[in-house]
Each structure stands twice: as C-alpha cells, then as structure tokens.
Design an enzyme around this catalytic site. Structure first.
Site, short mmCIF file in Angstrom:
data_model
loop_
_atom_site.label_atom_id
_atom_site.label_comp_id
_atom_site.label_asym_id
_atom_site.label_seq_id
_atom_site.Cartn_x
_atom_site.Cartn_y
_atom_site.Cartn_z
N GLU A 15 -104.17 7.48 -32.34
CA GLU A 15 -103.81 8.98 -32.09
C GLU A 15 -104.94 9.72 -32.60
OE1 GLU A 15 -103.28 12.68 -32.41
OE2 GLU A 15 -101.95 12.11 -33.67
N GLU A 45 -114.55 18.70 -30.69
CA GLU A 45 -113.26 19.15 -31.53
C GLU A 45 -114.03 19.78 -32.82
OE1 GLU A 45 -111.03 15.98 -33.34
OE2 GLU A 45 -109.17 17.01 -32.93
N LYS A 48 -102.41 3.72 -45.66
CA LYS A 48 -103.51 4.07 -46.34
C LYS A 48 -103.92 5.72 -46.02
CE LYS A 48 -107.61 5.02 -46.03
NZ LYS A 48 -108.22 6.34 -46.55
P1 NAI Z 1 -111.79 10.07 -40.40
O1 NAI Z 1 -111.22 9.65 -39.01
O2 NAI Z 1 -112.68 9.44 -40.82
O3 NAI Z 1 -110.44 9.94 -41.19
C1 NAI Z 1 -109.01 9.53 -40.99
C2 NAI Z 1 -108.61 8.46 -41.77
O4 NAI Z 1 -109.27 7.37 -41.55
C3 NAI Z 1 -108.83 8.44 -43.21
O5 NAI Z 1 -107.93 7.79 -44.11
C4 NAI Z 1 -110.04 7.74 -43.52
O6 NAI Z 1 -110.26 7.19 -44.93
C5 NAI Z 1 -109.96 6.63 -42.71
N1 NAI Z 1 -111.01 6.01 -42.28
C6 NAI Z 1 -112.26 6.24 -42.20
N2 NAI Z 1 -113.23 5.49 -41.77
C7 NAI Z 1 -112.40 4.27 -41.41
C8 NAI Z 1 -112.69 3.05 -40.83
N3 NAI Z 1 -113.76 2.69 -40.84
N4 NAI Z 1 -111.77 2.19 -40.66
C9 NAI Z 1 -110.66 2.50 -41.03
N5 NAI Z 1 -110.31 3.89 -41.48
C10 NAI Z 1 -111.27 4.63 -41.68
O7 NAI Z 1 -111.74 11.70 -40.18
P2 NAI Z 1 -112.46 12.76 -41.08
O8 NAI Z 1 -113.93 12.02 -41.13
O9 NAI Z 1 -111.75 13.09 -42.22
O10 NAI Z 1 -112.66 13.80 -40.28
C11 NAI Z 1 -113.54 13.92 -39.17
C12 NAI Z 1 -113.22 14.68 -37.99
O11 NAI Z 1 -112.25 13.84 -37.13
C13 NAI Z 1 -112.57 16.21 -38.16
O12 NAI Z 1 -113.75 16.93 -38.02
C14 NAI Z 1 -111.80 16.05 -36.81
O13 NAI Z 1 -112.74 16.37 -35.81
C15 NAI Z 1 -111.32 14.79 -36.43
N6 NAI Z 1 -110.13 14.40 -37.11
C16 NAI Z 1 -108.71 14.23 -36.29
C17 NAI Z 1 -107.78 14.02 -36.75
C18 NAI Z 1 -106.61 14.04 -35.81
O14 NAI Z 1 -105.68 14.34 -36.12
N7 NAI Z 1 -106.68 14.12 -34.58
C19 NAI Z 1 -107.41 13.92 -38.19
C20 NAI Z 1 -108.65 13.99 -39.00
C21 NAI Z 1 -109.75 14.34 -38.40
#
Ligand code: NAI
Ligand code: MG
Length: 497
Positions: A277, A408, A203
């Site tokens: 991660e 972060e 996904k």
């Molecule tokens: P997110 O964690 O919401 O999104 C990452 C992935 O998870 C996307 O594919 C999203 O569609 C999916 N997702 C969202 N809610 C979910 C759920 N309940 N169950 C399963 N999958 C789900 O991250 P977002 O909202 O894009 O970014 C928010 C913050 O997260 C950023 O500002 C950053 O601080 C952090 N982040 C950290 C990352 C890393 O590599 N450590 C990558 C992306 C975001």
C-alpha cells in the site's frame, strides 16, 4: 508549550473581516498525565519486552517540540531472527490450530482494551507523531479498535468468507508500517492477519514506535499467547531484514513507493505473498453544481487532515473552470480559520510535521512549485519556534507537468488545477502514476456513477472525503500498490486463496 497565534483575517491574505476575527480561543490542552512514557523501551519478542541483542537504541522525539520522548531498542538481524522464530513457534503450536472462535476472543479483548485505554493511546499518538489530539482521539484510536472488532467477527466465519470451505492461514507475516497513522496501520496489519490464523512480526516506523509498543502491552494484557504478535522497532534496515527473512511467509508493507519497489524486488522469486500500500496523488474533483461550502469542507478534510500525511490525500484539486475562482476564494477564507499549533490542544486543526526529513521534502517540493511558476498562498499564520511546522498552503496556476501536480508531497499542500468537461476531469485525474483514491463533488448521481467507472483509483469518495470503515476494502492501482486491506477482501491477503 509552543505558541501558535493565528492572526486570522485581514492581514496578508486580504480577506474580509468575517473570517474568525475577534474569536480568540483559550487553549484547551489535553493532559499528558494520562500516559506514562518510560525512558526506555525494548523489543516485544515471544511475549516479553527485551533490549536489542547488540544493545543498540534510537530516540523518538515529539515533533512539535523536538523534545526526546524515549529511547527505543533498534532490532538487529539476530533480533529479527528471534522474533520470526517466536512467531513460527506460536503459529505451529498455538495460533493456527486454535479454533477461530477462540482467536476471536483475544481480538475482542484487544479491541476493548483499545477503547478502555483510548485517551492514553490518543495522547501518546499525538506526542510521538505530532497529529492533533482531536484526530488521534476521534479517528486513529476508534478506527483501530473498530478494525479489531470487525476482524474478530470474521475469525470464526472464515469458511463463509467466499474463499472455499477451509481457507488456511499463510504462516508468519512480516509487516512494515509507516509513521502517518502509527496505531491505525498496526491495527490494519495485525487484525486481519490474526483473525485468519497467522502470527505477526510488526516493524513500526522509526519516528513513531510508541503506540505500537503500547499495543504490544495490550496484547500482553489480553493474554495473547507469547509469539503471536512480536514488535521489532528499528529503522529501514530492520524492515529490510524482516522482509528478506526466509522464515516469513507473507509480507505486508505500507509506505513510500520507492521502498515498496525495493521490497517487491526482495520478495521476487520467493514463495512469499506480498501486499503493498504505497503513495498517492489523488484528484478531488469539484463540479460546478456541487454545494460549494460542503465541497470546501471536503477539500480541507482531503488535504489538511493529518497535515496531509495521508497516502489517499486529495492533494490535487480539480475544479470546474466556471466556479474555480469562487471555490478558491471560499477555500482561502476557510483556511484562514484553521488553527495550527500544539497537537495536544483540542482546538488544533493542524499539528506538527512528523520529522525534519519530511519537512525538508515538503519545503523542497513547494519551492519547486514556485520555481515552475505556480502561485503560492497561505493564510497569515505564525509558526511555533520549535518543532517542525508547515502552514496550510495552496498553489493555483498549476499545470499537469509541474512536480507539485505529479509527486506526492505528503504535507499540507494543495495543488489546484481546472477543467471544463467531465471527460477532461477524468483525463486529468487519471494522469498520474498512482491510483489510490479520488473524490467527486456533484449533485448529479449519474455523473458520480459514470466518473467512478472511469477513475483508475482504488477508492472513490462521492460528496465526502477521507472516510474509512473497517468493512470497506482499501488499496491502489499502479504505483499505489496492490492488494486490499479492510473488509472481506482484506482477509484474502492473509489466507491461502
Ligand atoms: P518509508 O517508505 O521509507 O518508510 C515506511 C516504513 O518502511 C518505515 O517503517 C521504514 O523504517 C521502513 N523501511 C524503510 N526502508 C525499508 C526497506 N528498504 N525495507 C523495508 N522497510 C523499510 O517512508 P519515509 O522515508 O518515512 O517517507 C518518505 C516518503 O514516502 C514520504 O514523503 C511520503 O511521500 C511517502 N510515504 C507514504 C506513505 C503512505 O502511507 N503511502 C507513508 C509514509 C511515507
Ligand atoms: Mg516521534
């Protein structure tokens, strides 16, 4: 094209004249003609592209221009169900019974296709994500290919990987990835899973689905049996449906700590294996004996690479007090030479912020930094009128309790703190709920070894930063998650060991 003049030098920052003045580069845009973006993309299920069951779609945009790039299918629960069923069938009928040496052939083919189509992948990644072409071209795409090559090499050697004589795959892997390295994260997830004999439902993130869909096309081109890799595009609800699906044996997630915790709760009490991660707030630690110019390059690479949208970004600079002013001054000079603008321009160092939502988060946290009393600085820098942009920013006078030192930011924003002794550096570096990575800059080898022992971080770089290699395990402590990706360790996450 968005204009991004950089008035480097004397204005605003009060910097000396040698900082690149008089060096105006001519634009060197990469042609976007190498990719043909379709108006609409379906889900990749059972080896075929098809619309979502309910017909629902969403748009993905180019964050540098806000122009819509394509309409993409939004997978419903019925689609996730179909993808998991396809993956199950492929697992039982084809992929798990197949000898590892045969599986390897497919992985090698995918790796070679990634190389052959690398320009196409790089341009598409920069368009959909906003990252500079020199990064997608030189980092994301080659590393993605390297992961497939590396794990292809393991596929027929699993019994020698140190997990016993006959390690078994887990079954169907549900993999949810973020938007910061869309193709590379897909490769990190798919390559070890497939090498170990699992099948996958991936996904991608909703703002960056296009390179995962192109990778699905490559899987097709490589003749991968239908159902071995399935790609379900959609938002968080699609991800939540996938991780909660009873037919999934293994969940792998990269993304925010908040969602990681939700997933851990969803998976708790089931037989599913889980790796997470998550975020980070890494310390990049500069001692007074470090070669300053090299350290400055490492600081820049640590926090301004990929607009700071990097989980292991060196977002906290810990610099020894005796050299702090000097290091910050050199850093400011260097930042004044960074070029922000069109991601497809080969001269661009800093591209677009991936989404309006992420820009709002960066803006909010930097305001909190100012309100808390930290000093904010950016080089003179004209932001393009359209799209999502944030100038490279550093905060000095930061204390450990400030939100900008704890949370972060996931943007091009560096918080500078100081220390006097190695012990103090360790204490400050470890004063975080995270623990993904750290950097050490010093000439003393013994100090590097001592520091690396003390730091509670999964990856510790010495006199370098943000170096990645498929052979090297990567992962965190504490709220940065658990499990390792990459290397021999990365196989364990997809084997019954
Ligand atoms: P997110 O964690 O919401 O999104 C990452 C992935 O998870 C996307 O594919 C999203 O569609 C999916 N997702 C969202 N809610 C979910 C759920 N309940 N169950 C399963 N999958 C789900 O991250 P977002 O909202 O894009 O970014 C928010 C913050 O997260 C950023 O500002 C950053 O601080 C952090 N982040 C950290 C990352 C890393 O590599 N450590 C990558 C992306 C975001
Ligand atoms: Mg996009």
């Amino acid at each position: 094209m968005a204009k991004a003049d950089r008035a480097a030098g004397t204005k605003g920052g009060g910097l000396p004249a040698e900082t690149g003045q008089g060096w105006e580069y001519a634009p060197a845009p990469e042609s976007r003609d190498v990719v043909s973006i379709k108006p609409e993309y379906g889900l990749f299920v059972a080896g075929e592209f098809r619309p979502a069951a309910g017909g629902s779609t969403f748009d993905t945009i180019n964050p540098a221009t806000e122009e819509p790039l394509a309409r993409v299918a939004a997978a419903s629960a019925a689609d996730v169900d179909a993808a998991v069923a396809a993956a199950r069938e492929a697992y039982e009928q084809v992929w798990a019974p197949m000898p590892g040496s045969e599986r390897a052939k497919y992985l090698y083919r995918i790796a070679r296709q990634l190389q052959e189509r690398s320009r196409e992948f790089a341009v598409l990644e920069s368009l959909d994500n906003g990252k500079p072409i020199k990064e997608s071209r030189d980092v994301d795409v080659p590393l993605a290919a390297a992961h497939f090559f590396y794990y292809a090499g393991w596929a027929d050697k699993l019994e020698y990987a140190g997990f016993g004589p006959a390690p078994r795959p887990l079954g169907v892997a549900g993999q949810v990835i973020p938007w910061n390295f869309p193709l590379l994260m897909a490769a990190w997830k798919l390559a070890p899973a497939l090498a170990a004999g699992n099948t996958c439902v991936l996904k991608p993130a909703e703002t960056t689905p296009l390179t995962a869909l192109l990778l699905a096309e490559v899987c097709e081109q490589a003749g991968l049996p239908p159902g071995v890799v399935n790609v379900v595009t959609g938002a968080g609800d699609t991800g939540a449906t996938l991780v909660a699906h009873a037919g999934v044996d293994k969940v792998a997630f990269t993304g925010s700590t908040e969602v990681g915790k939700e997933i851990a709760r969803a998976v708790a009490g089931t037989d599913k294996k889980l790796t997470l991660e998550l975020g980070g707030k890494a310390a990049n630690i500069v001692f007074d004996d470090a070669p300053v110019e090299q350290a400055v390059e490492g600081i820049v690479n640590g926090i301004f690479f990929n607009q700071g949208h990097v989980c292991c970004a060196g977002s906290r600079l810990l610099v020894q007090e005796s050299v702090a002013d000097h290091v910050v001054e050199r850093l400011q000079r260097r930042l004044a030479t960074l070029r922000l603008g069109d991601p497809l321009d080969k001269n661009t160092d800093i591209g677009a912020i991936n989404s309006g939502q992420q820009l709002a988060k960066i803006t909010e946290l930097t305001k909190a930094g100012e309100a808390a009393g930290a000093q904010r600085w950016s080089p003179p820098c004209t932001l393009p009128e359209r799209g999502y942009w944030f100038p490279p920013t550093i905060f000095t006078g930061v204390s450990q309790s400030h939100r900008i030192a704890r949370e972060e930011i996931f943007g091009p924003v560096l918080s500078v703190l100081t220390f006097r002794t190695p012990d103090e550096a360790v204490t400050k570096a470890n004063n975080t709920p995270y623990g993904l990575s750290a950097g050490i800059w010093t000439e003393k080898g013994s100090r590097i070894l001592w520091m690396a022992q003390q730091l509670r971080a999964g990856v510790v770089w010495a006199n370098t930063y943000n170096r990645f290699d498929p052979a090297s395990p990567f992962g965190g402590y504490q709220e940065s998650g658990f499990g390792r990706e990459g290397g021999r360790h990365g196989l364990a996450a997809y084997l019954n060991v």
